[in-house]
Write an enzyme that holds these catalytic residues in place. Structure first.
Site, PDB file in Angstrom:
ATOM      1  CG  HIS A  51      -1.955  -1.048   1.250  1.00  0.00           C
ATOM      2  ND1 HIS A  51      -3.266  -0.812   0.940  1.00  0.00           N
ATOM      3  CD2 HIS A  51      -1.871  -2.374   1.512  1.00  0.00           C
ATOM      4  CE1 HIS A  51      -3.962  -1.937   1.032  1.00  0.00           C
ATOM      5  NE2 HIS A  51      -3.137  -2.906   1.382  1.00  0.00           N
ATOM      6  CG  HIS A 106      -7.305  -6.231   1.010  1.00  0.00           C
ATOM      7  ND1 HIS A 106      -7.012  -5.402  -0.038  1.00  0.00           N
ATOM      8  CD2 HIS A 106      -6.265  -6.120   1.884  1.00  0.00           C
ATOM      9  CE1 HIS A 106      -5.848  -4.812   0.187  1.00  0.00           C
ATOM     10  NE2 HIS A 106      -5.361  -5.224   1.343  1.00  0.00           N
ATOM     11  CD  GLU A 146      -5.938  -8.195   6.352  1.00  0.00           C
ATOM     12  OE1 GLU A 146      -6.794  -7.617   5.666  1.00  0.00           O
ATOM     13  OE2 GLU A 146      -4.918  -7.616   6.784  1.00  0.00           O
TER      14      GLU A 146
HETATM   15  O1  LIG Z   1      -4.069  -5.333   5.293  1.00  0.00           O
HETATM   16  C1  LIG Z   1      -4.963  -4.540   4.996  1.00  0.00           C
HETATM   17  N1  LIG Z   1      -6.252  -4.969   4.991  1.00  0.00           N
HETATM   18  C2  LIG Z   1      -7.292  -4.174   4.650  1.00  0.00           C
HETATM   19  N2  LIG Z   1      -7.133  -2.888   4.323  1.00  0.00           N
HETATM   20  C3  LIG Z   1      -5.879  -2.400   4.335  1.00  0.00           C
HETATM   21  C4  LIG Z   1      -4.759  -3.177   4.660  1.00  0.00           C
HETATM   22  N3  LIG Z   1      -3.670  -2.391   4.593  1.00  0.00           N
HETATM   23  C5  LIG Z   1      -4.092  -1.170   4.222  1.00  0.00           C
HETATM   24  N4  LIG Z   1      -5.427  -1.162   4.078  1.00  0.00           N
HETATM   25  C6  LIG Z   1      -6.285  -0.039   3.707  1.00  0.00           C
HETATM   26  O2  LIG Z   1      -6.095   0.232   2.329  1.00  0.00           O
HETATM   27  C7  LIG Z   1      -6.146   1.647   2.149  1.00  0.00           C
HETATM   28  C8  LIG Z   1      -5.574   2.026   0.802  1.00  0.00           C
HETATM   29  O3  LIG Z   1      -4.231   1.727   0.675  1.00  0.00           O
HETATM   30  C9  LIG Z   1      -5.424   2.168   3.376  1.00  0.00           C
HETATM   31  O4  LIG Z   1      -5.717   3.522   3.623  1.00  0.00           O
HETATM   32  C10 LIG Z   1      -5.941   1.254   4.456  1.00  0.00           C
HETATM   33  O5  LIG Z   1      -7.145   1.771   4.998  1.00  0.00           O
HETATM   34 ZN   LIG Z   2      -3.358  -4.911   2.101  1.00  0.00          ZN
END
Ligand SMILES: O=c1[nH]cnc2c1ncn2[C@@H]1O[C@H](CO)[C@@H](O)[C@H]1O
Ligand SMILES: [Zn+2]
Length: 372
Positions: free
Chosen positions: A23, A210, A213
């Site tokens: 990210h 996603h 998780e």
């Molecule tokens: O591991 C994760 N799981 C779910 N959402 C995430 C994870 N890491 C980051 N973000 C979300 O993705 C947005 C855009 O990059 C970030 O602002 C965060 O809210």
């Molecule tokens: Zn992520």
């Protein structure tokens, strides 16, 4: 698996690496967060030196909950609200990945989070792409070439996924390789965004979701079976659909008699890539430790596993460090890391000939040197 020689972090830096899940707003340099806060008048940072800020992010993200982990992004997103800030963050991201020996990266961010000071969605994407192009040029000058593409993320609790999907398609020939949804998983199933996924499939575009998780199999099932995702962001809970033989441990070299359920079989049969992020999973409580991470089970059972950083700032990590952690936990050698890297390159949202060229011209020759 090959119990290779003892690796150091420097050895892992030498290995060509492919990163599919990183990210942009989770990978800023701590010093840059401070600079940008000063420039934009953001006064809510929890620390005022790079070291203290780095420490704060890593500790706060170590929360055992995805929701609390995500709260830390308030500070990075807050300082990424101008074109100049977005370009700088993207340039530094490309440079940092190249310095770490990443040769191909897909970096994601959510354009809808960067419009608080009046930028349009198009301006946000343009600024990030300009930054990546600059970073690629600098990396080339330094003799560490990297190709960076971006993925546009829609936030799964919000209602802008169709609009962001259209944005991704519109920028498809300018460096945007695909689409993603992210954010708090529980309560926001992928099927809420079917409209966006249907649109993308109709456009022959690529997306990842996603899933699996912070929430388990139902989320993976929806992402794969209803939404038709090309890849799974994390997908670590795939393990819930696998029954291991009695006495099996997380670091075994094979799992004879392992029983796969319908979803696990489907994901493995279709070679749907898993974007696994070991350190991030420990921080959000998806797994208890790296040593107990299902990475090895999934790798031994020949799922298409890939190694990823997720958020380098929050996890205080790099691709090389994730490699090292997996080496320490599971004894992987270069042949294993080459396989994971080829898995990732095969799964990239690039055209087939481009993926093949990276595998044949960059990845295999790089590992051939390491394997002596
Ligand atoms: O591991 C994760 N799981 C779910 N959402 C995430 C994870 N890491 C980051 N973000 C979300 O993705 C947005 C855009 O990059 C970030 O602002 C965060 O809210
Ligand atoms: Zn992520």
């Amino acid at each position: 698996m090959t119990n290779g020689p003892d690796f150091t972090l420097a050895d892992c830096v030498l290995a060509p690496k492919v990163l599919l899940h990183d990210h942009l707003d989770g990978g800023l340099r701590p010093g840059t967060v401070l600079d940008l806060a000063r420039e934009t008048g953001y006064d809510k940072l929890p620390a005022d030196t790079p070291d203290a800020l780095a420490e704060w992010f890593a500790t706060a993200a170590d929360s055992g909950s995805l929701e609390r982990y995500l709260e830390t992004f308030a500070h990075t997103v807050a300082v990424m609200q101008t074109s100049a800030a977005l370009s700088r963050v993207a340039r530094e991201c490309a440079e940092d990945l190249a310095t770490d020996g990443v040769v191909y990266a897909e970096v994601r961010f959510a354009p809808e989070l960067h419009t608080e000071h009046g930028l349009t969605l198009d301006q946000v994407v343009e600024a990030v792409l300009a930054g990546f192009a600059e970073g690629e040029a600098r990396a080339r000058e330094l003799g560490r070439p990297i190709v960076v593409r971006c993925l546009l993320t829609a936030m799964r609790h919000a209602a802008r996924s169709r609009e962001i999907a259209e944005l991704a398609v519109r920028f498809g020939d300018r460096g945007v390789a695909g689409f993603d949804i992210a954010g708090a998983e529980a309560g926001n199933p992928p099927s809420r965004h079917l409209d966006a996924f249907d649109y993308l499939r109709g456009q022959n575009s690529h997306f990842t979701i996603h899933a699996g998780e912070a929430f388990g199999l139902p989320s993976i099932h929806e992402a794969v079976s209803f939404c038709g995702t090309d890849r799974l962001g994390h997908g670590v809970r795939m393990i819930d659909d696998i029954t291991l033989p009695p006495g099996a441990g997380p670091a075994d070299h094979s799992y004879p008699g392992a029983q796969l359920g319908a979803i696990a079989n489907y994901v493995r049969d279709k070679r749907i890539p898993l974007e696994l992020c070991p350190s991030s999973n420990v921080q959000t409580g998806a797994v208890a430790s790296i040593a107990e991470h299902p990475f090895n089970v999934l790798a031994q059972l020949r799922f298409r596993v890939t190694v990823n950083t997720d958020n380098r700032l929050m996890s205080n990590t790099t691709m090389s460090r994730e490699f090292l952690l997996l080496h320490e936990a599971f004894g992987y050698g270069w042949a294993d890391f080459q396989r994971f890297t080829v898995n990732a390159m095969k799964s990239a949202f690039l055209h087939f000939d481009q993926r093949l060229e990276m595998i044949d011209e960059v990845i295999k020759p790089g590992y051939a040197v390491l394997m002596g």
